[in-house]
Design a protein around this motif. Structure first.
Motif, mmCIF file in Angstrom:
data_model
loop_
_atom_site.group_PDB
_atom_site.id
_atom_site.type_symbol
_atom_site.label_atom_id
_atom_site.label_comp_id
_atom_site.label_asym_id
_atom_site.label_seq_id
_atom_site.Cartn_x
_atom_site.Cartn_y
_atom_site.Cartn_z
ATOM 1 N N ASP A 62 41.914 -21.127 0.772
ATOM 2 C CA ASP A 62 42.529 -21.741 -0.399
ATOM 3 C C ASP A 62 41.509 -22.681 -1.032
ATOM 4 O O ASP A 62 41.421 -23.862 -0.700
ATOM 5 C CB ASP A 62 43.794 -22.508 0.015
ATOM 6 N N SER A 64 41.367 -23.926 -3.891
ATOM 7 C CA SER A 64 41.891 -24.992 -4.749
ATOM 8 C C SER A 64 41.974 -26.315 -4.002
ATOM 9 O O SER A 64 42.078 -27.379 -4.605
ATOM 10 C CB SER A 64 43.281 -24.606 -5.271
ATOM 11 N N HIS A 242 42.876 -25.861 4.686
ATOM 12 C CA HIS A 242 42.345 -25.223 3.467
ATOM 13 C C HIS A 242 42.517 -23.700 3.494
ATOM 14 O O HIS A 242 41.608 -22.948 3.126
ATOM 15 C CB HIS A 242 40.860 -25.554 3.259
ATOM 16 N N SER A 243 43.665 -23.229 3.961
ATOM 17 C CA SER A 243 43.958 -21.788 3.938
ATOM 18 C C SER A 243 45.432 -21.593 3.593
ATOM 19 O O SER A 243 46.213 -22.544 3.602
ATOM 20 C CB SER A 243 43.628 -21.144 5.289
ATOM 21 N N GLU A 244 45.801 -20.333 3.292
ATOM 22 C CA GLU A 244 47.183 -20.029 2.921
ATOM 23 C C GLU A 244 47.542 -18.628 3.400
ATOM 24 O O GLU A 244 46.667 -17.780 3.635
ATOM 25 C CB GLU A 244 47.354 -20.116 1.398
#
Length: 845
Positions: A62, A64, A242-244
């Protein structure tokens, strides 16, 4: 009145044929565009859906949520993959890693379409003994160790490679030789679109595209009975920072939206040109119905005399237009379907789109019919109103009353106001920061204003051709008088050609200026003989610079490296250069200071725009935080005027490179003993291993590459605008043919008093030539003005080397094209005029 209207349609079949053709061409372009884009969109959508059939949940980075100063987050680790595979609802989990991989064919040329030349991992499970469901093998086996690769079946078919062959390829510069161990099938969209996908074993792919034990994405397949939503809920519990987690359905929907977004630009462009063709067609339709009304003055006046109301007369003309529009719409739809099928077949043979059926959407059918009918009826509305105003007493006369002085004054006043407002907005667009909107509005107003003023402009401009027309004696004089006899008709005919040539000339002027600007930029800012970069402009390996410096032919090199850094709380990019040699390779325009001291790693040179934004001056110092978190202090040692080749903050590589997560060059500048020539270029290419993935370009190559792209774009635009020009040709033919019919008695009288058939033909041809050149001169003049204005906007937006450059050769071709249009359009009407029976023509009705 309905029977009367339909009878009139069938009574004037030949006259209305050109009008129907004009509408048909525009409608065909609209429907063809919609059919073609719908077909491609659905084919790619189906391909993407098929590609995600085996993916129920994807764990991905992710970006963003990336930490400050970084564009991307850390890749996913092997531990996350293991935990994903152990989820209660997971059948299997596959780690994915990919990147650019340039494959050479047997002739040493790059396979694929540049950005679609990819490499990826074949994930054979944690033990390396399983199979990857994404890539079923068609022949041979999967790669198991370094030096082995598998090719997709389409690439293997195109190149002729088979299992056991050795292929040459590159990832970031150096040439690699790999053995083909297998050929596989895939639903990957980039492969279906003509790209290539080379598979490496998992460990090798990680080493090439990431780091050992790292993945860019993890795909999880659900067990039977477990929904994507349930599996996603489980996956969210094991997500690293920081991942999805995303469902396969969402991935397919995202890709569909991306496809639609990428297609929308092309669809909008093609529809814009279809709109131009239809807009030009409006003049022809309006002209045709105006002339039909004028020729039927007695008939319409007689209808009024026997009791027909104004509304009934208007309705009868509009019914004719409705019939013509409906027939042209249906025929245009059929032609458009053929165009869409032809384009799909052409693109399919080029191998640049996945297979799929021709899609004829309801939107294409409805739009075609609506466009055909609405455009025709709107164009016929004004002539219909004029028809209703014909007084019954006109049935006793022979000629319809000319336009009143009041109507001409009103028309000229409105035209002047529109033109003045258009010029003012265009000029304003060249002065403001974002002038696209006022310039676009100004261009539209100016075109409308000039069109309205065209009858006024026709007399002086056509009169300017009198000296030339006198050479043709009686035929020339009559041609001039005929051309100015009905200024409105002449204006409507010339305006159709004017609009097409305005757009063509304006685009050519802009493209020529951009080409010259790029040439000047390359010449003024670079002393280097060559620039070396990857074919897809991805990062180069530092080994390329080392190999160049090892060559006896090379005297100086400088790799250009980019690295993020935090300065004053915001992220900026530093460009690393070789401080010792950069002065020999570039020719920047310094306003203060220079390259001195850059090689020490403590000073930087900054373009004036960045310095102004940061509030820096010569000697200013600032703190910088590098990508690895280390801090340092740099001093401004020089200020220069930036350009598209070089801009921003330039720092010595000795200061930047130690802090980069991965050392890679965007390009390398090189200077050689003997300058730029074919022998030196061949030597450098050989020094780099005859690598198809690497571009070795001199200034001429850079300029020719830009020129080739511009010319390709121009040729596409010329092809699309040719539709408008064809419609304009039909308009000239239509006007002349109906004018000949209208002047039948006059031509018969001229023949009776001794004018030869040859002279009659010459008269009609000269009239057509004058009208066409009149439209051509107006179009070229407007195109040059709008091209200049757009160029000022381009220069103000960053391309400072842009200057107005008039392509006199092409302008001459455009003027000759206008003349050719006049000559060709007059062939049939001139022949028809010459064949008129003089006695039948002059007899009293």
């Amino acid at each position: 009145m309905l029977r009367t209207a339909l009878r009139n349609v069938f009574a004037h079949k030949a006259r209305l044929l050109m009008t129907m053709l004009a509408v048909l061409l525009g409608v065909a372009f609209v429907s063809g565009t919609l059919v073609f884009t719908s077909t491609i969109s659905q084919a790619q959508h189906k391909s993407s859906e098929k590609g995600f059939e085996k993916v129920d949940v994807s764990i991905r980075q992710d970006n963003s949520d990336a930490p400050e100063g970084r564009d991307t987050v850390d890749p996913l680790q092997q531990t996350t993959l293991d935990r994903a595979a152990a989820l209660p609802g997971a059948e299997s989990a596959t780690g994915e890693v990919n990147g650019f991989a340039a494959l050479a064919d047997k002739d040493g040329k790059l396979v694929g379409n540049g950005f679609s030349t990819q490499g990826a991992n074949y994930y054979a499970g944690r033990d390396g003994k399983s199979s990857d469901p994404r890539y079923p093998m068609k022949d041979g086996r999967a790669p198991r160790a370094a030096g082995e690769v598998a090719l997709d079946s389409k690439t293997a078919e195109r190149t002729g490679y088979k299992v056991g062959d050795t292929v040459r390829m590159s990832i970031d510069g150096p040439v690699r030789e790999e053995k083909v161990t297998g050929v596989y099938t895939t639903d990957d969209g980039s492969v279906a679109a003509g790209g290539s996908l080379v598979l490496f074993d998992n460990a090798t792919a990680q080493k090439l595209f990431a780091k050992p034990g790292q993945y860019t994405e993890i795909s999880v397949t659900a067990k039977s009975g477990v929904s994507q939503a349930a599996l996603k809920e489980q996956a969210e519990k094991i997500l690293p920072p920081h991942s999805e987690a995303v469902t396969g359905k969402k991935l397919a929907d995202e890709q569909s939206r991306q496809i639609e977004s990428s297609m929308s630009g092309m669809q909008t462009s093609m529809l814009a040109f279809a709109g131009i063709a239809l807009f030009v067609g409006i003049f022809i339709i309006a002209n045709t119905f105006t002339m039909l009304v004028a020729q039927r003055t007695k008939e319409l006046a007689l209808l009024r005399a026997v009791g027909a109301s104004r509304r009934q007369v208007t309705r009868s003309v509009l019914i004719e237009a409705l019939f013509v529009g409906a027939v042209a719409g249906v025929a245009g739809l059929a032609a458009g379907i053929g165009i869409g099928a032809g384009l799909r077949s052409l693109i399919g043979k080029m191998g640049t789109m996945p297979d799929g059926p021709l899609v004829i959407s309801p939107a294409a059918v409805i739009s075609s019919l609506v466009v055909g009918v609405v455009v025709t009826v709107l164009a016929a509305w004004l002539p219909a109103r004029r028809a209703a105003k014909i007084p019954p007493v006109a049935a006793m006369g022979s000629v319809h009353a000319p336009a009143s002085t009041r109507s001409l004054v009103l028309r000229n006043t409105l035209g002047s106001l529109f033109s003045a407002a258009g010029v003012a907005l265009v000029l304003m667009g060249t002065k403001v920061d974002d002038g696209k909107a006022p310039m676009g509005a100004g261009a539209a107003l100016l075109l409308i204003g000039v069109f309205v003023l065209t009858p006024l402009l026709s007399r002086p401009l056509i009169a300017a051709a009198s000296p030339v027309l006198r050479l043709f004696q009686v035929s020339g004089k009559l041609a001039r008088l005929n051309a100015v006899r009905n200024p409105r008709r002449t204006a409507a005919t010339a305006s159709a050609l004017m609009i097409g040539l305005t757009l063509i000339t304006g685009l050519t002027v802009i493209a020529t200026g951009v080409q010259k600007a790029v040439d000047k930029m390359a010449t003024d800012s670079l002393k280097a003989d060559y620039t070396i970069s990857m074919a897809n402009y991805s990062p180069l390996s530092p080994d390329v610079d080392k190999k160049l410096r090892a060559s006896d032919e090379v005297t100086a090199t400088s790799p250009l490296r980019n690295g993020p850094a935090t300065i004053g709380g915001s992220t900026e990019y530093l460009t690393g250069v070789n401080g010792e040699s950069i002065g020999k390779l570039t020719s920047l325009d310094f306003t203060e200071g220079g390259w001195s001291g850059l090689s020490g790693g403590k000073k930087v040179v900054v373009d004036t725009t960045t310095a102004e934004q940061q509030g820096w001056k010569l000697g200013s110092s600032f703190q910088v935080s590098y990508e690895d978190g280390a801090k340092g202090r740099l001093t401004v040692g020089g200020l220069y005027k930036g350009n598209e080749m070089l801009k921003g903050i330039l720092v010595d590589n000795s200061a930047l490179t130690p802090h980069l997560a991965k050392t890679a060059d965007m390009q390398v500048l090189a200077k050689t003993k003997n300058g730029a020539n074919d022998q030196v270029k061949d030597a450098l290419t050989k020094q780099l291993g005859d690598n198809p993935a690497i571009l070795v370009e001199d200034k001429k190559d850079v300029s020719e590459g830009v020129a080739q792209m511009i010319n390709m774009l121009l040729n596409v635009l010329y092809g699309l605008l040719a539709m408008a020009v064809i419609v304009a040709v039909l308009g000239v033919i239509n006007t002349l043919a109906m004018s000949v019919f209208e002047r039948g008695q006059e031509i018969g009288m001229l023949r009776a008093i001794g004018l030869e058939r040859r002279s009659v033909k010459r008269m009609v041809r000269l009239e057509s030539l004058v009208i066409s050149l009149f439209g051509g001169v107006l179009g070229i003049g407007l195109g040059v003005f709008l091209g200049w204005a757009a160029g000022e906007l381009i220069a103000g937006s960053g391309l400072e080397t842009y200057q107005l450059t008039l392509p006199w050769g092409r302008i001459g071709i455009f003027l000759a094209l206008a003349a050719l249009v006049g000559v060709l359009a007059a062939l049939w009407p001139a022949r028809r005029a010459a064949k008129l029976n003089m006695l039948a023509a002059i007899k009293t009705e």
